[in-house]
Design an enzyme around this catalytic site. Structure first.
Site, PDB file in Angstrom:
ATOM      1  CD  GLU A  51      -1.590  -2.364   1.856  1.00 44.92           C
ATOM      2  OE1 GLU A  51      -2.445  -3.251   2.004  1.00 44.92           O
ATOM      3  OE2 GLU A  51      -0.397  -2.476   2.232  1.00 44.92           O
ATOM      4  CG  PHE A 115      -9.143  -9.378  11.569  1.00 44.45           C
ATOM      5  CD1 PHE A 115      -7.919  -9.851  12.032  1.00 44.45           C
ATOM      6  CD2 PHE A 115      -9.384  -9.362  10.205  1.00 44.45           C
ATOM      7  CE1 PHE A 115      -6.956 -10.309  11.140  1.00 44.45           C
ATOM      8  CE2 PHE A 115      -8.422  -9.810   9.305  1.00 44.45           C
ATOM      9  CZ  PHE A 115      -7.204 -10.281   9.777  1.00 44.45           C
ATOM     10  CD  GLN A 116      -6.793  -6.907   7.819  1.00 43.82           C
ATOM     11  OE1 GLN A 116      -7.700  -6.664   7.032  1.00 43.82           O
ATOM     12  NE2 GLN A 116      -5.634  -7.414   7.421  1.00 43.82           N
ATOM     13  CE  LYS A 165     -17.079  -6.394   3.513  1.00 42.35           C
ATOM     14  NZ  LYS A 165     -16.400  -7.680   3.850  1.00 42.35           N
ATOM     15  CG  MET A 501      23.955  12.102   1.238  1.00 39.91           C
ATOM     16  SD  MET A 501      22.446  12.875   0.615  1.00 39.91           S
ATOM     17  CE  MET A 501      22.986  13.399  -1.014  1.00 39.91           C
TER      18      MET A 501
END
Length: 600
Positions: A51, A115-116, A165, A501
């Site tokens: 993502e 969940f999530q 959802k 760097m």
């Protein structure tokens, strides 16, 4: 007619002429993905490998379209959202319009540690211009309009909508009313206050002996006007990293990029100027060096009402941030004398200047500029056999004109590090918005996803990613996106097996205590082969031009791995130093105060 919220969102995106959406699948966003499937002939959902890269691809998409249309990301709940934080902050720091639509657990599960589940709105509040969680199905109509308009209005940036959802599955009454179009902020350019400010500006400009323009990314859409003003008033132009190409760098009035690793002539010119005109830039610390010492000649002139520092920007928020920045080092009453601001777009400001009368001579100033250029070329420790990073990029720059009639349709993307700065220095920038990179946040790993997003936005253009080995390994899994979508991008990896760097900073400022900057890299050629991408390898200068020619002429995805010797990027404006106090050559390193802190 009743349609689902998910269907409304996809139809809305199509109406807004969004043709590509980047993201990843998950349980919470399945209703939305289902509608992308149903409308797949009109809008493409591009699946990325992470993502975070979805956000980078979307930002590359909008950057390469001159920020005219927001990049769009669709992600699932929980880690799908948290993985987008870095890309949101990168877009926020660079002023890139982005619309993130995250899908959330159902309303009755919010706050139960389902969940999530995560507190999406609190997580994105600090790295977005505006965010909202939809709590009722009818909120989606107004919220989408607000999101798109907010993202595209000055200063542009990312926005976030979080949608449970069950709301995605719910139905709303859809009418034939068209969604609102993008609404740019309106400015009253004819107001007496604005006219007076510009008239006073022109009066000072005509009396200025050595003015200079600093052009930032805000000039990318008004580059033709900027070039006319530069020539009309005979003013040299230095750019920020996002403004490169607004003035053709082949033109005598171009000073190229200024700043920490910028062109020495640009830095000397800014410090010598009696009138600094910053257009569409925000005085980032990588540009100014020590702000106490920045533009002291211009400050002194401003205190005498003869020149000064002018900041032209379309965002009052940015103008106030810049004033606050200068006030940290100067009393506000002093700042008011040398720092002036005009809130307007770069295009309207430049258009107004072209209507004014010129009354100034600048022959001596242009002669001084020419001396700065002639006496201070870019330096690196060249070797007759060993290949260095600048050798590769200079060869690409030289050979590109052999195969492409115009640079207008060539976009470069980079990660962050020495390779990024060498690309700025050694590619000749002739068109604006062709360098797609991370500026203010300095995010490594953006090179490949920026290239992917740029290619989707510009399918008929050539996209060249110049990456370092450290940046490349952060997002090399996006080669899967290249494979799945059969897109043509060219990736050049400058492989010195180091985070060079930072390695140099450890050498200069931390007593050569090297830790976490040496890389044990995989075989990039084998990795590329596993993804079905042709690979070329180059081990020395004797095969460099042949390798570059093949790299540029292959009409399919290609990775060229250039095994280079580590090299320091010159010049360097060390922390605490003024722009004109540069380390220009390796012999200057002995003058460096090793007790100061390394750069951020």
């Amino acid at each position: 007619m009743a349609i689902s919220v998910s269907k409304y969102i996809v139809r809305y995106l199509i109406h807004k002429k969004v043709r590509h959406v980047f993201g990843y699948s998950g349980g919470a966003n399945l209703p939305l993905l289902n509608e992308f499937y149903n409308y797949r002939d009109r809008i493409q959902f591009v699946k990325n490998s992470t993502e975070m890269s979805s956000g980078f691809c979307a930002e590359g998409y909008t950057k390469s379209r001159s920020l005219h249309i927001p990049g769009v990301v669709v992600t699932t709940s929980g880690p799908g959202l948290t993985n987008c934080i870095t890309s949101l902050q990168n877009a926020y720091s660079d002023g890139s319009p982005l619309v993130l639509i995250s899908c959330q657990v159902p309303l009755n599960s919010i706050g139960t540690d389902a969940f999530q589940e995560c507190n999406a709105i609190e997580l994105t509040r600090a790295c977005t211009k505006w965010n909202k969680q939809i709590r009722h199905k009818n909120e989606i109509i107004e919220s989408l309009d607000i999101a798109f308009n907010c993202s595209i209005n000055p200063r542009k940036g990312p926005v976030h909508i979080d949608i449970p959802k069950d709301i995605l599955l719910d139905e709303i009454i859809h009418t034939d009313k068209k969604p609102c179009n993008f609404v740019q902020n309106k400015y009253d350019y004819s107001s007496m206050n604005t006219r007076n400010k510009i008239d006073k500006f022109v009066k000072r400009l005509n009396s200025s002996k050595c003015p200079v323009i600093i052009a930032g990314g805000g000039c990318n859409n008004s580059w033709e006007l900027l070039r006319k003003v530069s020539i009309y008033y005979n003013i040299p132009v230095a750019t920020t990293i996002h403004g490169m190409g607004v003035v053709d760098e082949n033109h005598p009035l171009s000073l190229e990029m200024m700043g920490m690793h910028g062109n020495p002539a640009a830095n000397y010119a800014v410090q010598s100027s009696d009138m600094i005109i910053s257009i569409g830039s925000r005085f980032d610390d990588r540009i100014t060096g020590n702000l106490r010492e920045f533009g002291k000649n211009a400050m002194d002139a401003g205190l005498s009402d003869k020149g000064g520092i002018y900041h032209i920007d379309s965002s009052l928020l940015q103008i106030n941030k810049v004033r606050k920045l200068f006030n940290k080092y100067h009393h506000s009453r002093i700042t008011d004398r040398f720092l002036k601001s005009i809130e307007t777009t770069s295009g309207n400001f430049l258009k107004t200047l072209l209507q004014k009368t010129i009354n100034r001579k600048s022959d001596n100033w242009i002669e001084t500029i020419d001396r700065f250029k002639n006496n201070n070329p870019y330096y690196y420790d060249q070797d007759s056999i060993k290949m260095k990073g600048p050798d590769v990029i200079k060869c690409i720059n030289r050979r590109i004109d052999e195969f492409y009639p115009s640079r207008e349709n060539i976009f470069f993307t980079t990660g962050v590090g020495n390779h990024q700065m060498w690309t700025c220095q050694h590619i000749t920038w002739t068109h604006p918005g062709r360098m797609i990179t991370s500026g203010s946040l300095g995010t490594m790993g953006v090179g490949v996803p920026f290239a992917i997003g740029s290619k989707f936005a510009n399918p008929h253009s050539t996209i060249i990613c110049i990456d370092g080995d450290s940046s490349f390994t952060m997002t090399l899994n996006e080669l899967q996106t290249v494979l799945e979508n059969k897109i043509d991008v060219k990736i050049a990896i400058l492989n010195d097996s180091r985070q060079q760097m930072v390695h140099v900073w450890q050498k200069l400022f931390h007593n050569e205590n090297y830790i976490a900057t040496d890389n044990k890299n995989p075989n990039f050629a084998i990795i590329a082969k596993a993804y079905g991408i042709q690979t070329i390898e180059c081990y020395g200068k004797h095969t460099l031009e042949k390798t570059v020619d093949k790299f540029l002429t292959l009409n399919k995805s290609v990775i060229a791995v250039f095994h280079i010797e580590p090299e320091m990027c010159f010049p360097l404006v060390a922390p605490g130093k003024a722009l004109n106090e540069m380390i220009l050559h390796k012999n200057d390193l002995k003058k460096l105060n090793k007790n100061i802190n390394a750069p951020n």
